[in-house]
Design an enzyme around this catalytic site. Sequence first.
Site, short mmCIF file in Angstrom:
data_model
loop_
_atom_site.label_atom_id
_atom_site.label_comp_id
_atom_site.label_asym_id
_atom_site.label_seq_id
_atom_site.Cartn_x
_atom_site.Cartn_y
_atom_site.Cartn_z
N CYS A 1 -59.08 -0.14 20.37
CA CYS A 1 -59.10 1.22 19.86
C CYS A 1 -59.51 2.18 20.97
O CYS A 1 -59.74 1.77 22.10
CB CYS A 1 -60.13 1.32 18.73
SG CYS A 1 -60.08 -0.08 17.58
N ARG A 2 -59.61 3.42 20.64
CA ARG A 2 -60.14 4.44 21.55
C ARG A 2 -61.13 5.30 20.77
O ARG A 2 -60.91 5.56 19.59
CB ARG A 2 -59.03 5.35 22.06
CG ARG A 2 -57.87 4.66 22.78
CD ARG A 2 -58.19 4.25 24.18
NE ARG A 2 -59.00 3.03 24.24
CZ ARG A 2 -59.48 2.50 25.36
NH1 ARG A 2 -59.26 3.09 26.52
NH2 ARG A 2 -60.18 1.40 25.33
#
Lengths: 264, 264, 264, 264
Positions: free
Chosen positions: D2-3
């Site tokens: 993810c970010r």
Amino acid sequence: MCRWAAWMGAPMFLEEVISRPEHSLIAQSQRAEETKTAINADGFGAAWYNHRPEPGLYRDVHPAWSDANLAALAHQVRSPLFLVHVRASTGSNISRENCHPFTHGRWSFMHNGQVGGFDCFRKQADMLIDDAHYNARRGATDSEAIFLHALGLGLDVDPLGAMARAVGDLQDLSERHGQGPHMRFSAAFSDGARLYAVRYASDARAPSLYYRYLSDAAGYMVVSEPLDDAVGDWQAVPSGTALIFDGSSMETAAFAPGALRQAA
Amino acid sequence: MCRWAAWMGAPMFLEEVISRPEHSLIAQSQRAEETKTAINADGFGAAWYNHRPEPGLYRDVHPAWSDANLAALAHQVRSPLFLVHVRASTGSNISRENCHPFTHGRWSFMHNGQVGGFDCFRKQADMLIDDAHYNARRGATDSEAIFLHALGLGLDVDPLGAMARAVGDLQDLSERHGQGPHMRFSAAFSDGARLYAVRYASDARAPSLYYRYLSDAAGYMVVSEPLDDAVGDWQAVPSGTALIFDGSSMETAAFAPGALRQAA
Amino acid sequence: MCRWAAWMGAPMFLEEVISRPEHSLIAQSQRAEETKTAINADGFGAAWYNHRPEPGLYRDVHPAWSDANLAALAHQVRSPLFLVHVRASTGSNISRENCHPFTHGRWSFMHNGQVGGFDCFRKQADMLIDDAHYNARRGATDSEAIFLHALGLGLDVDPLGAMARAVGDLQDLSERHGQGPHMRFSAAFSDGARLYAVRYASDARAPSLYYRYLSDAAGYMVVSEPLDDAVGDWQAVPSGTALIFDGSSMETAAFAPGALRQAA
Amino acid sequence: MCRWAAWMGAPMFLEEVISRPEHSLIAQSQRAEETKTAINADGFGAAWYNHRPEPGLYRDVHPAWSDANLAALAHQVRSPLFLVHVRASTGSNISRENCHPFTHGRWSFMHNGQVGGFDCFRKQADMLIDDAHYNARRGATDSEAIFLHALGLGLDVDPLGAMARAVGDLQDLSERHGQGPHMRFSAAFSDGARLYAVRYASDARAPSLYYRYLSDAAGYMVVSEPLDDAVGDWQAVPSGTALIFDGSSMETAAFAPGALRQAA
């Protein structure tokens, strides 16, 4: 731009196009290869013909790869004629009403491409839709406008003629009020009896279109880009061409909105 | 029909209207009392003014009572001026684009009521929307059409005059092409500086409208139906009336689309 | 509480249960009559058997009446055995994972009722689920816990015995850690070959259950409440009873988790 | 993978992280650069602190770029401390309950990384969550399990110690029952008073983590990857490090679950 695939032949599970092939439609929603937009995650839809004259329609705004309902539907539903689409928006909202395919009565329609500068003349485009079909206008896409206008122009009576006139009228609006490229049109539509596919552009860059005959399933797959690497089996369709699939036969015809407009 | 509530005064958490009162908007989405449709579960929306000239807008199609995001937003967001709405569809699709409030620039608008037989003349109604505002047409409701037409008629310059003309034009279309009751209109709209509320109908059955001054919060609550049983505190608004809230002052004016149309 | 309906017989369109009857499941989602919660708008689901050993599953959180996809699916999909459910949450979140039916392999399961005080012992309930089935635990409902525990107890081998033991274990947890009423259980489940329906409660108030044989469709409808007013045709099922539908035959058996637990 | 991005400092609009920067979180959801998964379109979430001790939480399953509600929220909500996340699923379902951040009371938590082979021991992981926090378990992610376990271990009393023990316990489960890489952990969490960020892995490949001090906004931005190309301003955080942000001060500490486990 978007990606789509259609089938006409022996009944086939939708997943044979949606998820199972190496470069299935779901794979293309994440890594399309023959279009500028690699990601086509602004919604998806499937229209399928089976027990009814009118098609079933399932559309949603989630990326195709993450929808458990789509996976279940694709695994369970078998149909001899279906259209499936993954969307990359060219401007209008992400909503179910803006997802393809669109349906009306027995007809279904899906489109890859764009009408240049559509937001500059959406009002005039909407006004082209005849009174009988206006209430079917639920979204704001150029694609839905082409479809509903074609219905009003007699899609029932002369499918390719009506579609060519509709495309021509929208291209004309773009030339007068919009911007280039004026018309990019790779589309499939059906009344449940025949399947039509068209590849056309106002310039030299019509969105890709291929077809392939599957002898064991006695039918035709028509796609934006091939579902696998069996390169030799996929036939590229020239720009300005329409394909008409009827049972297991296929015919081709010229598709030329420009010519029709000059005649009118 | 739908239910709505608006606030203008000291900053207040949205939940003071959405969920906390005994007969909050969420309660009304399940058990409305002063309307035919007890259930208003076809979507909800909130528009609130705070740090920006244009309002924030949060809309979704879930029933208001089941949306955790709405609960969080209502609990956290404080605003001196906001509009909240729960929807019962009068015909058009359940989609975010058909949920109220609608916003455009600084303006927000929500509506309880109906334009009779709207589906018979939606095309003509859409055509009333001027070119500058047509691209804001995202859905298919009569409410959004009234709002966008009013914007084109000069909502910025003469809010009540423009709204009255817009309502009159839509009522006129209904009288010519639709069916009765032609216009039921209980609405609220704002530019972030003032809050307007209107109660009007073409017949004797205008949807209910009340307001109440809260001295401790130095402001006005305006609602479809009271949020609690403190009956004496809620003032019923007569049909054919507009209220203008400006800071902590309130004015009333007549609202008469019929008269305006006769003059035109 | 919730409402549900199941069919086993000649292939039938899902809409014959979901939307077409006078008091269809969609009608019951808005105006249920034989339960405390008139509104069952916290999601819906359909599981249907057709071309595959495992069922298709379509679930979503929207009220059943407002979902165009459900309407299309119901109109198009025909199945000889299906389970359909509209949900009123008894505590857990509104999410697809908490909608019924639940499926696992060939099995499908749906439930109307409640395990009293479930939130007080959800951890112990989850721990009852055996390792082989734990990864199928996607939500937080008491219903899904009963189903997965029953699978681990041998639903494949002895469906009614395993379900009775599972219900008994959950009832036991409620008696020790929860609150009354400890178990309300009106459920249907299937492996695609047979359809089982059970009505049971730890007290005198088991959720309602009816069935009806349709001779022209050579099959059985099993429901929470009748789909129409043909009162004489719907047979009420006594509490503490299980029905086993196999093709067009039906058997009954006692369903007594209490007895099984005493024996264990 | 993810970010994510977090801010602590003067009140800032959420969009300054979510959409406005050149390589904003929304841009990263489509074209992340420092992670294997370029597309992070399996949902998003924002947790923000403002008027309440507990944070607001907005999460949904749509790709971040296509959600009008998120855009509105980001444009309107200002907060001195917030956490924002775009998700690429590492196995569990796409649902709101599996989107980050997770919140409980005053705490919020988000994670980029993975616990290796989590599906092989999810049951044991869930059982680590203490009784007081088990009911907060709504989804099936490894991330939510780490968070809830850390709460039970005393996140309130010793935030970094509790988190290190929780990470150590999950890494231990992976080593015994799962597969490598056993723990990848780049996370941020807050109680509304301080912001913590951690970068850790069981091997040499901890997910990236950077921070930057913005003097004009008197605060710290902490991110998975830089939001713009001002390379010199972003400080890379070494693996095995925790950052503690308190007002406008920052401290660092070692983060070593392995060591804690050996001591225990």
